[in-house]
Design an enzyme around this catalytic site. Structure first.
Site, PDB file in Angstrom:
ATOM      1  N   CYS A 166      64.676 -79.362 -19.490  1.00 38.47           N
ATOM      2  CA  CYS A 166      65.408 -80.370 -19.727  1.00 38.47           C
ATOM      3  C   CYS A 166      64.262 -81.157 -19.880  1.00 38.47           C
ATOM      4  O   CYS A 166      63.310 -81.504 -19.511  1.00 38.47           O
ATOM      5  CB  CYS A 166      65.942 -80.350 -18.684  1.00 38.47           C
ATOM      6  SG  CYS A 166      64.882 -80.372 -17.270  1.00 38.47           S
ATOM      7  N   HIS A 201      62.454 -80.429  -8.804  1.00 39.95           N
ATOM      8  CA  HIS A 201      63.448 -80.374  -7.819  1.00 39.95           C
ATOM      9  C   HIS A 201      63.184 -81.562  -6.824  1.00 39.95           C
ATOM     10  O   HIS A 201      63.939 -81.546  -5.757  1.00 39.95           O
ATOM     11  CB  HIS A 201      63.452 -78.744  -7.292  1.00 39.95           C
ATOM     12  CG  HIS A 201      63.856 -78.166  -7.822  1.00 39.95           C
ATOM     13  ND1 HIS A 201      63.042 -76.963  -7.926  1.00 39.95           N
ATOM     14  CD2 HIS A 201      65.253 -78.139  -8.698  1.00 39.95           C
ATOM     15  CE1 HIS A 201      63.504 -76.209  -9.448  1.00 39.95           C
ATOM     16  NE2 HIS A 201      65.192 -76.760  -9.313  1.00 39.95           N
ATOM     17  N   CYS A 203      62.641 -85.096 -10.519  1.00 44.49           N
ATOM     18  CA  CYS A 203      64.230 -85.158 -11.579  1.00 44.49           C
ATOM     19  C   CYS A 203      63.879 -86.495 -11.845  1.00 44.49           C
ATOM     20  O   CYS A 203      64.905 -86.763 -10.369  1.00 44.49           O
ATOM     21  CB  CYS A 203      64.516 -84.756 -12.262  1.00 44.49           C
ATOM     22  SG  CYS A 203      65.724 -84.687 -12.887  1.00 44.49           S
ATOM     23  N   HIS A 258      68.929 -73.843  -2.006  1.00 46.64           N
ATOM     24  CA  HIS A 258      68.207 -74.181  -3.376  1.00 46.64           C
ATOM     25  C   HIS A 258      67.018 -75.352  -3.250  1.00 46.64           C
ATOM     26  O   HIS A 258      67.267 -76.708  -2.052  1.00 46.64           O
ATOM     27  CB  HIS A 258      69.384 -74.878  -4.090  1.00 46.64           C
ATOM     28  CG  HIS A 258      69.106 -75.045  -5.467  1.00 46.64           C
ATOM     29  ND1 HIS A 258      67.551 -75.656  -6.178  1.00 46.64           N
ATOM     30  CD2 HIS A 258      68.880 -73.851  -6.879  1.00 46.64           C
ATOM     31  CE1 HIS A 258      67.759 -75.689  -7.347  1.00 46.64           C
ATOM     32  NE2 HIS A 258      67.590 -74.731  -7.868  1.00 46.64           N
ATOM     33  N   GLU A 282      66.287 -77.849  -4.886  1.00 42.54           N
ATOM     34  CA  GLU A 282      67.049 -79.358  -4.807  1.00 42.54           C
ATOM     35  C   GLU A 282      67.978 -79.944  -3.731  1.00 42.54           C
ATOM     36  O   GLU A 282      68.113 -81.012  -2.971  1.00 42.54           O
ATOM     37  CB  GLU A 282      67.657 -79.943  -6.307  1.00 42.54           C
ATOM     38  CG  GLU A 282      68.443 -81.163  -6.534  1.00 42.54           C
ATOM     39  CD  GLU A 282      69.137 -80.910  -8.197  1.00 42.54           C
ATOM     40  OE1 GLU A 282      69.953 -81.738  -8.274  1.00 42.54           O
ATOM     41  OE2 GLU A 282      68.705 -80.218  -8.566  1.00 42.54           O
ATOM     42  N   THR A 305      72.992 -81.746  -9.498  1.00 46.17           N
ATOM     43  CA  THR A 305      72.326 -81.578 -10.615  1.00 46.17           C
ATOM     44  C   THR A 305      72.812 -81.139 -11.616  1.00 46.17           C
ATOM     45  O   THR A 305      73.517 -81.158 -12.820  1.00 46.17           O
ATOM     46  CB  THR A 305      71.104 -82.438 -11.294  1.00 46.17           C
ATOM     47  OG1 THR A 305      69.816 -81.304 -11.131  1.00 46.17           O
ATOM     48  CG2 THR A 305      70.420 -83.758 -10.519  1.00 46.17           C
ATOM     49  N   CYS A 352      73.735 -83.135 -14.575  1.00 44.14           N
ATOM     50  CA  CYS A 352      72.793 -83.384 -15.672  1.00 44.14           C
ATOM     51  C   CYS A 352      73.961 -83.255 -16.670  1.00 44.14           C
ATOM     52  O   CYS A 352      74.335 -81.551 -16.806  1.00 44.14           O
ATOM     53  CB  CYS A 352      72.318 -82.509 -15.043  1.00 44.14           C
ATOM     54  SG  CYS A 352      70.264 -82.518 -16.681  1.00 44.14           S
ATOM     55  N   SER A 391      64.346 -74.737 -17.279  1.00 42.79           N
ATOM     56  CA  SER A 391      62.533 -74.276 -17.463  1.00 42.79           C
ATOM     57  C   SER A 391      61.955 -73.596 -18.803  1.00 42.79           C
ATOM     58  O   SER A 391      61.028 -73.094 -17.997  1.00 42.79           O
ATOM     59  CB  SER A 391      62.712 -74.100 -15.882  1.00 42.79           C
ATOM     60  OG  SER A 391      63.697 -72.944 -15.052  1.00 42.79           O
TER      61      SER A 391
END
Length: 276
Positions: free
Chosen positions: A12, A75, A97, A122, A124, A160, A188, A260
């Site tokens: 991404c 993240h 990001c 997670h 993020e 995201t 995203c 990724s």
């Protein structure tokens, strides 16, 4: 074996941006100690590449020595982690990001208590939680909604790469239970396009292989997307995971990859499958 690649897959923009910073950091900071704060992306191949350039991966700000350079993962990190780094006298190169950074800003400045739709634990989600200035709740499943009081209005933030359908289900459940909320959706679009590309493969392939790290939430989400529409799917990390027997009786293999996963890893998997 015939393969068909999904129209959207692989790295991404956020991870590409993070990787693009590496050479410049190395060239500009020769002789300095280089750190990557957390895994730059959830992919073992990316992590090994980063470390091959001389970066040491750390998981706590106290590990970064004064005068060093710290690359912040895609993240993101919490505000308290960032403050610790700054107080330690290190140079921060921020590879967060932009969509994650947007969610962090919303969290900091929200006029309402915040509900975060995301995967608990997670990196993020933790980074967004770490930007909170007030009351917030993390919701991963419908069962988590019961923890939220109903006597106020909320701001919803979405991780995201959170599954779109699951997000819709959670919003519907909150609405059904009478919650009032406003949505700041930073899902995203690249992730959504990857899921659409998988749906477009349905009926054209016998199985979908998703190339990605087993720790990658979005790679696992692609497998879940395929299986939700009745398309057989398996997650593999690289060509070494390719088992010829998984294709017994099949003719056409679909290929997708997490956000990724480097292109060379994908290409090697394709060559291995096509040689069967």
């Amino acid at each position: 074996m015939e393969t068909i690649k999904a129209s959207e897959m692989g790295l991404c923009i956020g991870v590409k941006r993070a990787l693009s910073l590496l050479d410049g950091i190395c060239a500009k900071n020769r002789g300095k100690t280089l750190y990557a704060y957390g895994e730059l992306a959830h992919n073992s191949h990316v992590i090994r590449y980063v470390e091959s350039l001389g970066f040491r991966t750390i998981i706590d700000a106290s590990e970064a020595e004064e005068g060093s350079v710290v690359l912040v993962r895609a993240h993101g990190i919490s505000d308290s982690e960032r403050s610790k780094l700054e107080s330690n006298g290190v140079e921060i190169v921020d590879a967060t990001c932009p969509l994650v950074a947007k969610n962090q800003n919303i969290m900091r400045n929200s006029e309402y208590p915040v509900v975060v739709f995301g995967i608990k634990g997670h990196s993020e989600t933790l980074a967004v939680e770490g930007a909170a200035k007030g009351e917030y709740y993390v919701v991963e499943d419908k069962e988590d909604i019961c923890q939220i009081p109903k006597d106020r209005k909320y701001r919803i933030i979405v991780q995201t790469t959170f599954e779109t359908e699951k997000c819709k289900e959670l919003m519907h459940e909150m609405e059904r239970q009478g919650y009032q909320y406003a949505v700041s959706n930073s899902v995203c679009m690249a992730s959504e396009m990857r899921r659409k590309a998988i749906r477009d493969l349905n009926g054209r392939v016998d199985i979908l292989i998703v190339v990605g790290d087993r720790k990658s939430a979005n790679s696992n989400a692609l497998v879940a997307e395929a299986r939700s529409i009745g398309l057989r799917s398996e997650l593999i990390e690289d060509a070494s995971d390719v088992d010829p027997h998984m294709f017994d009786g099949l003719s056409v293999v679909g290929i997708s990859a997490g956000s990724s996963t480097p292109d060379d890893v994908i290409d090697e998997v394709v060559r291995r499958i096509e040689s069967i």
